[in-house]
Write a protein that holds these residues in place. Sequence first.
Motif, PDB file in Angstrom:
ATOM      1  N   THR A  74       0.836  -1.200   0.000  1.00 28.68           N
ATOM      2  CA  THR A  74       0.000   0.000   0.000  1.00 28.68           C
ATOM      3  C   THR A  74       0.871   1.250   0.000  1.00 28.68           C
ATOM      4  N   MET A  75       1.932   1.248   0.809  1.00 28.68           N
ATOM      5  CA  MET A  75       2.852   2.372   0.858  1.00 28.68           C
ATOM      6  C   MET A  75       3.567   2.535  -0.479  1.00 28.68           C
ATOM      7  N   LEU A  76       4.007   1.436  -1.053  1.00 23.52           N
ATOM      8  CA  LEU A  76       4.688   1.494  -2.343  1.00 23.52           C
ATOM      9  C   LEU A  76       3.746   2.002  -3.430  1.00 23.52           C
ATOM     10  N   LEU A  77       2.504   1.567  -3.393  1.00 18.51           N
ATOM     11  CA  LEU A  77       1.499   2.057  -4.337  1.00 18.51           C
ATOM     12  C   LEU A  77       1.322   3.560  -4.202  1.00 18.51           C
ATOM     13  N   GLY A  78       1.268   4.057  -2.987  1.00 23.63           N
ATOM     14  CA  GLY A  78       1.101   5.481  -2.761  1.00 23.63           C
ATOM     15  C   GLY A  78       2.301   6.298  -3.201  1.00 23.63           C
ATOM     16  N   ILE A  79       3.511   5.789  -2.959  1.00 19.69           N
ATOM     17  CA  ILE A  79       4.717   6.512  -3.366  1.00 19.69           C
ATOM     18  C   ILE A  79       4.834   6.553  -4.875  1.00 19.69           C
ATOM     19  N   VAL A  80       4.609   5.426  -5.540  1.00 15.25           N
ATOM     20  CA  VAL A  80       4.624   5.412  -7.007  1.00 15.25           C
ATOM     21  C   VAL A  80       3.500   6.286  -7.541  1.00 15.25           C
ATOM     22  N   GLY A  81       2.366   6.255  -6.871  1.00 14.56           N
ATOM     23  CA  GLY A  81       1.250   7.109  -7.257  1.00 14.56           C
ATOM     24  C   GLY A  81       1.569   8.582  -7.120  1.00 14.56           C
ATOM     25  N   ALA A  82       2.356   8.937  -6.124  1.00 14.24           N
ATOM     26  CA  ALA A  82       2.761  10.335  -5.965  1.00 14.24           C
ATOM     27  C   ALA A  82       3.636  10.774  -7.135  1.00 14.24           C
ATOM     28  N   PHE A  83       4.545   9.903  -7.559  1.00 16.95           N
ATOM     29  CA  PHE A  83       5.374  10.223  -8.724  1.00 16.95           C
ATOM     30  C   PHE A  83       4.530  10.344  -9.987  1.00 16.95           C
ATOM     31  N   VAL A  84       3.634   9.379 -10.194  1.00 21.37           N
ATOM     32  CA  VAL A  84       2.775   9.400 -11.383  1.00 21.37           C
ATOM     33  C   VAL A  84       1.839  10.605 -11.337  1.00 21.37           C
ATOM     34  N   GLY A  85       1.260  10.861 -10.179  1.00 26.85           N
ATOM     35  CA  GLY A  85       0.369  12.003 -10.037  1.00 26.85           C
ATOM     36  C   GLY A  85       1.086  13.322 -10.264  1.00 26.85           C
ATOM     37  N   GLY A  86       2.310  13.445  -9.774  1.00 23.99           N
ATOM     38  CA  GLY A  86       3.089  14.655 -10.011  1.00 23.99           C
ATOM     39  C   GLY A  86       3.446  14.820 -11.473  1.00 23.99           C
ATOM     40  N   PHE A  87       3.752  13.703 -12.145  1.00 24.26           N
ATOM     41  CA  PHE A  87       4.086  13.743 -13.568  1.00 24.26           C
ATOM     42  C   PHE A  87       2.867  14.139 -14.398  1.00 24.26           C
ATOM     43  N   VAL A  88       1.737  13.502 -14.143  1.00 25.32           N
ATOM     44  CA  VAL A  88       0.502  13.815 -14.867  1.00 25.32           C
ATOM     45  C   VAL A  88       0.011  15.216 -14.497  1.00 25.32           C
TER      46      VAL A  88
END
Length: 82
Positions: A32-46
């Motif tokens: 869940t933490m890894l999903l959120g961290i990767v999501g933060a990168f993807v969300g920042g990129f998008v």
Amino acid sequence: MGFLSWVILGLIAGALAKWLMPGNDGGGWFMTMLLGIVGAFVGGFVGGFVGFSNVNGINIGSLFTATVGALIVLFIYNKFIR
């Protein structure tokens, strides 16, 4: 943003994404933490393309951006991996 901030934001954003997206997603708190961290990168990129703010700390805008990114990652995972 420090390491501890990424972990806290990742846990919150990953938990929100798993709560908002229906389905049987395995993994414990680490995934869940890894999903959120990767999501933060993807969300920042998008978010950079769309004009939203980047992930720059633990605040509502960063949490929203990271959660949307985690939802994108979770959607891609559910569509192509499973």
